[in-house]
Scaffold this motif. Sequence first.
Motif, PDB file in Angstrom:
ATOM      1  N   ALA A   1     -11.113  18.804  33.273  1.00 35.86           N
ATOM      2  CA  ALA A   1     -10.122  17.838  32.113  1.00 35.86           C
ATOM      3  C   ALA A   1     -11.484  16.237  31.996  1.00 35.86           C
ATOM      4  CB  ALA A   1      -8.298  17.298  32.084  1.00 35.86           C
ATOM      5  N   PRO A   2     -12.028  16.647  31.021  1.00 37.40           N
ATOM      6  CA  PRO A   2     -13.015  15.653  31.688  1.00 37.40           C
ATOM      7  C   PRO A   2     -12.891  14.543  30.592  1.00 37.40           C
ATOM      8  CG  PRO A   2     -14.321  17.560  29.720  1.00 37.40           C
ATOM      9  CD  PRO A   2     -12.357  17.904  30.943  1.00 37.40           C
ATOM     10  N   ASP A   3     -11.984  14.885  29.520  1.00 38.47           N
ATOM     11  CA  ASP A   3     -11.418  13.260  28.734  1.00 38.47           C
ATOM     12  C   ASP A   3     -10.563  12.554  29.810  1.00 38.47           C
ATOM     13  OD1 ASP A   3      -9.936  15.326  28.366  1.00 38.47           O
ATOM     14  OD2 ASP A   3      -8.836  14.883  26.223  1.00 38.47           O
ATOM     15  N   ILE A   4      -9.654  12.939  30.943  1.00 39.54           N
ATOM     16  CA  ILE A   4      -9.170  12.585  31.692  1.00 39.54           C
ATOM     17  C   ILE A   4      -9.483  12.019  33.063  1.00 39.54           C
ATOM     18  CG2 ILE A   4      -6.800  12.736  32.743  1.00 39.54           C
ATOM     19  CD1 ILE A   4      -6.619  13.131  29.686  1.00 39.54           C
ATOM     20  N   ILE A   5      -8.624  10.997  33.007  1.00 41.26           N
ATOM     21  CA  ILE A   5      -9.771   9.817  34.434  1.00 41.26           C
ATOM     22  C   ILE A   5      -8.674  10.298  35.478  1.00 41.26           C
ATOM     23  CG2 ILE A   5      -9.491   7.575  34.956  1.00 41.26           C
ATOM     24  CD1 ILE A   5      -9.869   6.840  32.207  1.00 41.26           C
TER      25      ILE A   5
ATOM     26  N   ASP B   1      -2.181  -3.017  33.415  1.00 43.95           N
ATOM     27  CA  ASP B   1      -3.371  -2.509  32.604  1.00 43.95           C
ATOM     28  C   ASP B   1      -3.584  -0.047  33.098  1.00 43.95           C
ATOM     29  OD1 ASP B   1      -4.236  -4.353  31.416  1.00 43.95           O
ATOM     30  OD2 ASP B   1      -6.070  -4.938  33.185  1.00 43.95           O
ATOM     31  N   VAL B   2      -3.652  -0.183  34.805  1.00 48.11           N
ATOM     32  CA  VAL B   2      -4.224   1.290  34.483  1.00 48.11           C
ATOM     33  C   VAL B   2      -2.452   1.811  35.050  1.00 48.11           C
ATOM     34  CG1 VAL B   2      -3.947   2.454  36.653  1.00 48.11           C
ATOM     35  CG2 VAL B   2      -5.141   0.408  36.405  1.00 48.11           C
ATOM     36  N   ASN B   3      -1.540   1.312  34.275  1.00 50.95           N
ATOM     37  CA  ASN B   3       0.111   1.325  34.201  1.00 50.95           C
ATOM     38  C   ASN B   3      -0.172   1.858  32.480  1.00 50.95           C
ATOM     39  OD1 ASN B   3       3.129   2.221  33.916  1.00 50.95           O
ATOM     40  ND2 ASN B   3       3.086   0.645  32.679  1.00 50.95           N
ATOM     41  N   ASP B   4      -0.912   0.747  31.647  1.00 50.92           N
ATOM     42  CA  ASP B   4      -1.133   1.349  30.465  1.00 50.92           C
ATOM     43  C   ASP B   4      -1.509   2.515  29.992  1.00 50.92           C
ATOM     44  OD1 ASP B   4       0.971  -0.484  29.178  1.00 50.92           O
ATOM     45  OD2 ASP B   4      -1.326  -2.149  28.704  1.00 50.92           O
ATOM     46  N   LEU B   5      -2.767   3.529  31.228  1.00 46.99           N
ATOM     47  CA  LEU B   5      -3.776   4.275  30.746  1.00 46.99           C
ATOM     48  C   LEU B   5      -2.714   5.600  31.343  1.00 46.99           C
ATOM     49  CD1 LEU B   5      -6.995   3.575  32.740  1.00 46.99           C
ATOM     50  CD2 LEU B   5      -7.430   3.415  30.482  1.00 46.99           C
TER      51      LEU B   5
ATOM     52  N   THR C   1      -1.643   8.069  38.914  1.00 47.62           N
ATOM     53  CA  THR C   1      -1.340   6.429  39.038  1.00 47.62           C
ATOM     54  C   THR C   1      -1.250   6.039  40.915  1.00 47.62           C
ATOM     55  OG1 THR C   1      -1.083   4.580  37.887  1.00 47.62           O
ATOM     56  CG2 THR C   1       0.741   5.845  38.388  1.00 47.62           C
ATOM     57  N   LEU C   2      -1.220   5.289  40.831  1.00 48.35           N
ATOM     58  CA  LEU C   2      -0.394   4.677  42.991  1.00 48.35           C
ATOM     59  C   LEU C   2       0.159   3.755  42.809  1.00 48.35           C
ATOM     60  CD1 LEU C   2      -2.321   1.821  43.740  1.00 48.35           C
ATOM     61  CD2 LEU C   2      -3.899   3.322  43.540  1.00 48.35           C
ATOM     62  N   ASN C   3       0.349   3.238  41.528  1.00 49.75           N
ATOM     63  CA  ASN C   3       1.480   2.317  41.855  1.00 49.75           C
ATOM     64  C   ASN C   3       2.734   2.153  41.344  1.00 49.75           C
ATOM     65  OD1 ASN C   3       2.691  -0.375  42.966  1.00 49.75           O
ATOM     66  ND2 ASN C   3       2.358  -1.584  40.570  1.00 49.75           N
ATOM     67  N   TYR C   4       3.825   3.258  41.452  1.00 50.58           N
ATOM     68  CA  TYR C   4       4.865   4.183  40.599  1.00 50.58           C
ATOM     69  C   TYR C   4       6.280   4.021  41.846  1.00 50.58           C
ATOM     70  CZ  TYR C   4       5.117   6.535  36.380  1.00 50.58           C
ATOM     71  OH  TYR C   4       5.711   6.975  35.049  1.00 50.58           O
TER      72      TYR C   4
ATOM     73  N   THR D   1      10.704   5.823  27.909  1.00 56.28           N
ATOM     74  CA  THR D   1      10.599   5.855  25.703  1.00 56.28           C
ATOM     75  C   THR D   1       9.452   4.514  25.469  1.00 56.28           C
ATOM     76  OG1 THR D   1      11.359   2.978  26.498  1.00 56.28           O
ATOM     77  CG2 THR D   1      12.869   4.790  25.967  1.00 56.28           C
ATOM     78  N   LEU D   2       8.674   4.679  26.832  1.00 50.95           N
ATOM     79  CA  LEU D   2       7.441   3.661  26.481  1.00 50.95           C
ATOM     80  C   LEU D   2       5.504   4.055  26.333  1.00 50.95           C
ATOM     81  CD1 LEU D   2       7.718   0.482  28.480  1.00 50.95           C
ATOM     82  CD2 LEU D   2       7.685   0.586  26.353  1.00 50.95           C
ATOM     83  N   LYS D   3       6.167   5.429  26.633  1.00 53.30           N
ATOM     84  CA  LYS D   3       5.005   6.356  26.533  1.00 53.30           C
ATOM     85  C   LYS D   3       4.223   7.199  25.456  1.00 53.30           C
ATOM     86  CE  LYS D   3       6.387   9.820  30.533  1.00 53.30           C
ATOM     87  NZ  LYS D   3       7.011  10.974  30.656  1.00 53.30           N
ATOM     88  N   LYS D   4       3.458   6.971  25.079  1.00 54.51           N
ATOM     89  CA  LYS D   4       2.147   7.065  23.485  1.00 54.51           C
ATOM     90  C   LYS D   4       1.710   7.984  24.036  1.00 54.51           C
ATOM     91  CE  LYS D   4       1.094   2.612  23.895  1.00 54.51           C
ATOM     92  NZ  LYS D   4       2.135   1.449  25.657  1.00 54.51           N
ATOM     93  N   ALA D   5       2.200   9.084  24.436  1.00 55.00           N
ATOM     94  CA  ALA D   5       1.703  10.344  24.450  1.00 55.00           C
ATOM     95  C   ALA D   5       2.204  11.267  25.684  1.00 55.00           C
ATOM     96  CB  ALA D   5       0.351  11.050  25.349  1.00 55.00           C
ATOM     97  N   GLU D   6       2.967  12.429  25.103  1.00 58.11           N
ATOM     98  CA  GLU D   6       4.303  13.900  25.169  1.00 58.11           C
ATOM     99  C   GLU D   6       3.620  14.194  27.122  1.00 58.11           C
ATOM    100  OE1 GLU D   6       5.949  16.110  23.079  1.00 58.11           O
ATOM    101  OE2 GLU D   6       6.132  14.624  21.618  1.00 58.11           O
ATOM    102  N   PHE D   7       4.380  13.580  27.743  1.00 60.50           N
ATOM    103  CA  PHE D   7       3.627  14.324  29.175  1.00 60.50           C
ATOM    104  C   PHE D   7       4.834  14.495  30.661  1.00 60.50           C
ATOM    105  CE2 PHE D   7       2.342  10.266  30.084  1.00 60.50           C
ATOM    106  CZ  PHE D   7       2.892  10.307  30.781  1.00 60.50           C
ATOM    107  N   GLU D   8       4.984  15.307  31.218  1.00 63.14           N
ATOM    108  CA  GLU D   8       5.660  14.509  32.205  1.00 63.14           C
ATOM    109  C   GLU D   8       5.467  14.371  33.743  1.00 63.14           C
ATOM    110  OE1 GLU D   8       9.479  17.576  35.052  1.00 63.14           O
ATOM    111  OE2 GLU D   8       7.486  19.127  33.324  1.00 63.14           O
ATOM    112  N   ASP D   9       5.950  13.167  34.748  1.00 61.51           N
ATOM    113  CA  ASP D   9       5.573  12.375  35.531  1.00 61.51           C
ATOM    114  C   ASP D   9       6.552  12.577  36.763  1.00 61.51           C
ATOM    115  OD1 ASP D   9       7.445  11.009  33.743  1.00 61.51           O
ATOM    116  OD2 ASP D   9       7.179   9.024  34.760  1.00 61.51           O
ATOM    117  N   VAL D  10       5.656  13.475  37.753  1.00 61.30           N
ATOM    118  CA  VAL D  10       6.711  13.194  38.631  1.00 61.30           C
ATOM    119  C   VAL D  10       5.887  12.509  39.894  1.00 61.30           C
ATOM    120  CG1 VAL D  10       7.148  15.918  38.419  1.00 61.30           C
ATOM    121  CG2 VAL D  10       5.213  14.936  38.972  1.00 61.30           C
TER     122      VAL D  10
END
Length: 469
Positions: free
Chosen positions: A222-226, A295-299, A308-311, A321-330
């Motif tokens: 997934a080269p477009d994902i950091i 900044d990292v949270n926004d990414l 992400t390391l601060n969750y 309610t702030l996600k700008k893309a649809e995905f499941e976070d765990v």
Amino acid sequence: MNTVKKGLMTLLGITLIGTQLVACGSTSTSDSTKTADPAPSDTKETTTTDTAKKDEAKPVEITWWNFPSFQALDGEVGKYEKQIIEAFNKKYPEIKVNLEMITFEAGPEKLNVAIASNTAPDVIYDAPGRILDWAKKDLLAPLDDMVTDEVRKDIPEALWKQSMVGDKTYMYPINTAPFMMGVNKTVFEKIGALDLLPLDRPDRTWTFDEYKKALQAVKEKAPDIIPSGFFAKSQAGDQGTRAYIANLGNSPFLNDDYSKIAINTDKAGAALDWIRQGVKDKLVVSGSESLTGGDVNDLFLQGKLAITLNYSPVLRAQNATLKKAEFEDVLVPFPTIDGAKPKLEPYLGGMAIFNNGNDAKIAAAKKLIDFIANDPEWGRKDLIQTGGLSARSSITGLYNDPEYTYAEQAREFYTNPPTIVDGYAEVRTFWFPELQRVLLGKATGKEALDSFAQKADEAIAKAKADAGK
């Protein structure tokens, strides 16, 4: 009792203290919630069976400053807090509560100015990083008289350590959550690499090597994902980077008696060197030295970051309610070198009272805290609105969500956080500048951690000496 004014001179030179919470970008609002004119009365606690006494309660006015500790209702910051006050006034109509919402970005400085000018609020919902610092400066009213034996026994010792100075309680613990890592599960599902995450293990522990394989899979498929995030600007979110490096290096942050820094080990230094190399290898976000936790949270919210390391469960709820893309976070814990149990810093939210020299206001503020934390109806609602777990061990199962079920279990990994160390407010200011030196190639990981330890140890020793005077 001591007043805020007595702490004025110690606060005049204080610098901005970063938030102990995650970096957030909430909008500041200010509001005043008023009640109908009450009949005069005394200020003692009343009961529902003593109507005459309640009718005589003397009116008292208090000011509540609040960070966005509760999730916004209908997109309006502070709306839920207004509902709390409205319900509180049904029980205590004689207490007028003026609400002012403050942000995580500007709030700390606003508090410093208010304290220095002797205009501090009466009550605040915050975290130990600031509250314990205020308590050590003799600015707060102790709360021991409102902590029952039942509550004292029901809250873990690790959380009480974040709420007390010496043998006195200055923060009433309400909600908690383990600081962990957040993973965009959808990304791993799409690239067929879900098996690289430790989600099938009950405790979800994993090794450093397993973690690196997961990042490499994202980079290749997934080269477009950091693959992963990191940041080293400002002070907010320092607990994320701190625990990340400590766990990657299997190194404690503090020694056993909290008198010295212990993270400056060879293994932790190597972990920090790996992060710098990870930026070059495109496994870690580029420009980390100039990114904040926000900044990292926004990414992550944009779906551009895999891990992400601060969750925490709290931030996960806020992000829903702030996600700008649809995905499941765990949620997953920080990896360790050999897959050993991680050490997770606990987030703790609670309330404190500034000693503004008015006993009636202090008593009224205690009633507000007790209502928010322990009211049979609103106590549970308030916990859920924070998105966190209860600080009390006996209150579980608030959410029908497997991630919260896991978060409840992950409390077993709690360790004593640096917020309890003497001089923490100054200690944390040395952290990110040293991380930046490594990311900019001006120091090795070990050199930076040694430099941090030297400065932090001096601050701890000075704070201990000052406290003993």
